[in-house]
Design an enzyme around this catalytic site. Structure first.
Site, PDB file in Angstrom:
ATOM      1  N   SER A   1      79.059  72.640  69.129  1.00 18.18           N
ATOM      2  CA  SER A   1      77.620  72.639  69.412  1.00 18.18           C
ATOM      3  C   SER A   1      77.133  74.074  69.539  1.00 18.18           C
ATOM      4  O   SER A   1      77.919  74.986  69.834  1.00 18.18           O
ATOM      5  CB  SER A   1      77.375  71.911  70.742  1.00 18.18           C
ATOM      6  OG  SER A   1      76.062  72.127  71.204  1.00 18.18           O
TER       7      SER A   1
ATOM      8  N   TYR B   1      78.946  70.566  79.827  1.00 21.15           N
ATOM      9  CA  TYR B   1      78.905  70.359  78.371  1.00 21.15           C
ATOM     10  C   TYR B   1      79.136  71.693  77.641  1.00 21.15           C
ATOM     11  O   TYR B   1      79.954  71.777  76.718  1.00 21.15           O
ATOM     12  CB  TYR B   1      77.557  69.751  77.977  1.00 21.15           C
ATOM     13  CG  TYR B   1      77.463  69.384  76.512  1.00 21.15           C
ATOM     14  CD1 TYR B   1      78.127  68.267  76.013  1.00 21.15           C
ATOM     15  CD2 TYR B   1      76.706  70.157  75.627  1.00 21.15           C
ATOM     16  CE1 TYR B   1      78.040  67.926  74.671  1.00 21.15           C
ATOM     17  CE2 TYR B   1      76.608  69.817  74.282  1.00 21.15           C
ATOM     18  CZ  TYR B   1      77.282  68.702  73.805  1.00 21.15           C
ATOM     19  OH  TYR B   1      77.202  68.371  72.472  1.00 21.15           O
TER      20      TYR B   1
ATOM     21  N   LYS C   1      82.344  72.725  75.101  1.00 21.55           N
ATOM     22  CA  LYS C   1      82.187  73.147  73.704  1.00 21.55           C
ATOM     23  C   LYS C   1      82.713  74.581  73.507  1.00 21.55           C
ATOM     24  O   LYS C   1      83.236  74.912  72.440  1.00 21.55           O
ATOM     25  CB  LYS C   1      80.724  73.019  73.264  1.00 21.55           C
ATOM     26  CG  LYS C   1      80.231  71.567  73.227  1.00 21.55           C
ATOM     27  CD  LYS C   1      81.055  70.677  72.299  1.00 21.55           C
ATOM     28  CE  LYS C   1      80.481  69.271  72.161  1.00 21.55           C
ATOM     29  NZ  LYS C   1      81.255  68.396  71.266  1.00 21.55           N
TER      30      LYS C   1
HETATM   31  P1  NDP Z   1      76.524  59.618  69.962  1.00 22.22           P
HETATM   32  O1  NDP Z   1      76.450  59.380  71.415  1.00 22.22           O
HETATM   33  O2  NDP Z   1      75.436  59.108  69.079  1.00 22.22           O
HETATM   34  O3  NDP Z   1      77.927  59.095  69.380  1.00 22.22           O
HETATM   35  C1  NDP Z   1      79.123  59.484  70.001  1.00 22.22           C
HETATM   36  C2  NDP Z   1      80.226  58.557  69.553  1.00 22.22           C
HETATM   37  O4  NDP Z   1      81.447  58.968  70.201  1.00 22.22           O
HETATM   38  C3  NDP Z   1      79.960  57.113  69.972  1.00 22.22           C
HETATM   39  O5  NDP Z   1      80.386  56.229  68.976  1.00 22.22           O
HETATM   40  C4  NDP Z   1      80.805  56.991  71.230  1.00 22.22           C
HETATM   41  O6  NDP Z   1      81.208  55.676  71.546  1.00 22.22           O
HETATM   42  C5  NDP Z   1      82.014  57.836  70.849  1.00 22.22           C
HETATM   43  N1  NDP Z   1      82.778  58.190  72.031  1.00 22.22           N
HETATM   44  C6  NDP Z   1      82.326  58.825  73.133  1.00 22.22           C
HETATM   45  N2  NDP Z   1      83.291  58.870  74.056  1.00 22.22           N
HETATM   46  C7  NDP Z   1      84.374  58.252  73.530  1.00 22.22           C
HETATM   47  C8  NDP Z   1      85.665  57.958  74.012  1.00 22.22           C
HETATM   48  N3  NDP Z   1      86.046  58.304  75.245  1.00 22.22           N
HETATM   49  N4  NDP Z   1      86.533  57.312  73.201  1.00 22.22           N
HETATM   50  C9  NDP Z   1      86.163  56.929  71.966  1.00 22.22           C
HETATM   51  N5  NDP Z   1      84.941  57.168  71.454  1.00 22.22           N
HETATM   52  C10 NDP Z   1      84.057  57.824  72.234  1.00 22.22           C
HETATM   53  O7  NDP Z   1      76.653  61.200  69.819  1.00 22.22           O
HETATM   54  P2  NDP Z   1      76.353  62.211  68.620  1.00 22.22           P
HETATM   55  O8  NDP Z   1      76.575  61.574  67.311  1.00 22.22           O
HETATM   56  O9  NDP Z   1      75.072  62.880  68.913  1.00 22.22           O
HETATM   57  O10 NDP Z   1      77.494  63.296  68.907  1.00 22.22           O
HETATM   58  C11 NDP Z   1      78.652  63.428  68.125  1.00 22.22           C
HETATM   59  C12 NDP Z   1      79.246  64.801  68.406  1.00 22.22           C
HETATM   60  O11 NDP Z   1      78.302  65.807  68.055  1.00 22.22           O
HETATM   61  C13 NDP Z   1      79.603  65.032  69.869  1.00 22.22           C
HETATM   62  O12 NDP Z   1      80.818  65.729  69.957  1.00 22.22           O
HETATM   63  C14 NDP Z   1      78.457  65.896  70.362  1.00 22.22           C
HETATM   64  O13 NDP Z   1      78.838  66.690  71.456  1.00 22.22           O
HETATM   65  C15 NDP Z   1      78.167  66.717  69.129  1.00 22.22           C
HETATM   66  N6  NDP Z   1      76.835  67.294  69.098  1.00 22.22           N
HETATM   67  C16 NDP Z   1      75.729  66.492  69.177  1.00 22.22           C
HETATM   68  C17 NDP Z   1      74.479  67.058  69.157  1.00 22.22           C
HETATM   69  C18 NDP Z   1      73.246  66.239  69.274  1.00 22.22           C
HETATM   70  O14 NDP Z   1      72.175  66.822  69.552  1.00 22.22           O
HETATM   71  N7  NDP Z   1      73.290  64.940  69.045  1.00 22.22           N
HETATM   72  C19 NDP Z   1      74.277  68.523  69.044  1.00 22.22           C
HETATM   73  C20 NDP Z   1      75.512  69.255  68.945  1.00 22.22           C
HETATM   74  C21 NDP Z   1      76.721  68.656  68.976  1.00 22.22           C
HETATM   75  P3  NDP Z   1      80.431  54.867  72.741  1.00 22.22           P
HETATM   76  O15 NDP Z   1      78.994  54.809  72.342  1.00 22.22           O
HETATM   77  O16 NDP Z   1      81.114  53.573  72.715  1.00 22.22           O
HETATM   78  O17 NDP Z   1      80.660  55.670  73.980  1.00 22.22           O
END
Ligand code: NDP
Length: 244
Positions: A136, A149, A153
């Protein structure tokens, strides 16, 4: 520039929603055999309905032993996307041990562990591979209520560099993408308030948040042979935010 993944086997964590789900679908469309790992079974069911070739694995990646068991028979993997992540926002003085541990377990420890499992196989087969960690802009800048957070990262970026160093002799490349805000379920927690969002957007030279596809395209590039000499790099997907 055409990128295809025919004959490649990919594993995407956090593939149930947001960036991970879109990445899994894009890899499958590009010809890869995709293993989708996430913890909500209902998300895997809708994913498989949308793309029946996807192999679903349901596990909480924060649980080290459960992850070991779930991925034991995952088979050879050429491409890995460590995308699963969580954001628990708290003012610094109110951060709890629980939110610190849960955040590091998913955002850092799971990326380390899944990479160990996958890269051991890559090393044994001598076939190389490419790994992308979803970091991020928060690894490089401070945001209010984001102490944990940001720290996860920052840790993930250093993990990327050391993994790149240690795995390169096996022709395994490790890079990260570092997006700005993308309006997924996760981002809605921190950026739904228009006043807050507009302040953030005003700091992005391109004047907008990123779209999921902006991130997915960068991930596909780093996974592909088109980035064959890129290793240990972080690629901002931030409209210039980190340049300022
Ligand atoms: P979402 O919350 O939309 O999706 C995250 C996914 O990861 C979900 O399917 C969630 O499952 C899964 N997940 C979370 N915890 C676990 C766990 N313990 N075991 C298995 N699966 C897990 O997030 P984003 O798509 O926005 O984020 C994806 C990545 O991008 C992350 O690493 C985030 O930090 C990074 N990011 C996001 C940004 C943003 O603005 N969106 C900006 C910069 C980086 P469930 O819903 O079941 O928990």
């Amino acid at each position: 520039m055409e990128i295809t993944f025919t004959g490649k086997r990919a594993l995407v964590t956090g593939a149930g929603k947001g960036i991970g789900r879109a990445t899994a679908l894009a890899l499958a469309r590009g010809g890869a055999e995709v293993t989708a790992v996430t913890r909500t079974q209902a998300d895997l069911e809708t994913l498989v309905r949308e793309c029946p070739s996807v192999k679903p694995v349901c596990v909480d990646l924060a649980d080290w032993d459960a992850t070991e068991r779930a991925l034991k028979d995952v088979g050879p993997i050429d491409l890995l996307v460590n995308n699963a992540g969580c954001a628990m926002l708290q003012p610094f003085l109110e951060i709890t041990q629980d939110s610190f541990d849960k955040s590091f377990d998913v955002n850092v420890k799971a990326a380390l562990h899944v990479t160990q499992i996958v890269a051991r196989g890559m090393k044994a087969r001598g076939s190389g591979g490419s790994i992308v960690n979803i970091s991020s802009q928060a690894s490089h800048r401070a945001f209010k209520d984001h102490a944990v957070y940001c720290a996860t990262k920052g840790a993930l970026d250093m993990l990327t560099k050391v993994m790149a160093l240690e795995l390169a002799p096996y022709q395994i490349r490790v890079n990260s993408v570092n997006p700005t805000v993308v309006m997924t379920d996760m981002a809605k927690i921190g950026w739904s308030d228009p006043a807050k969002a507009n302040t953030m957007i005003s700091r992005i030279p391109m004047g907008k948040f990123a779209e999921v596809e902006d991130v997915v395209h960068a991930i596909l590039f780093l996974l592909s042979d088109k980035s064959a000499m890129t290793n240990g790099a972080f690629l901002p997907i931030d409209g210039g935010f980190l340049a300022c």
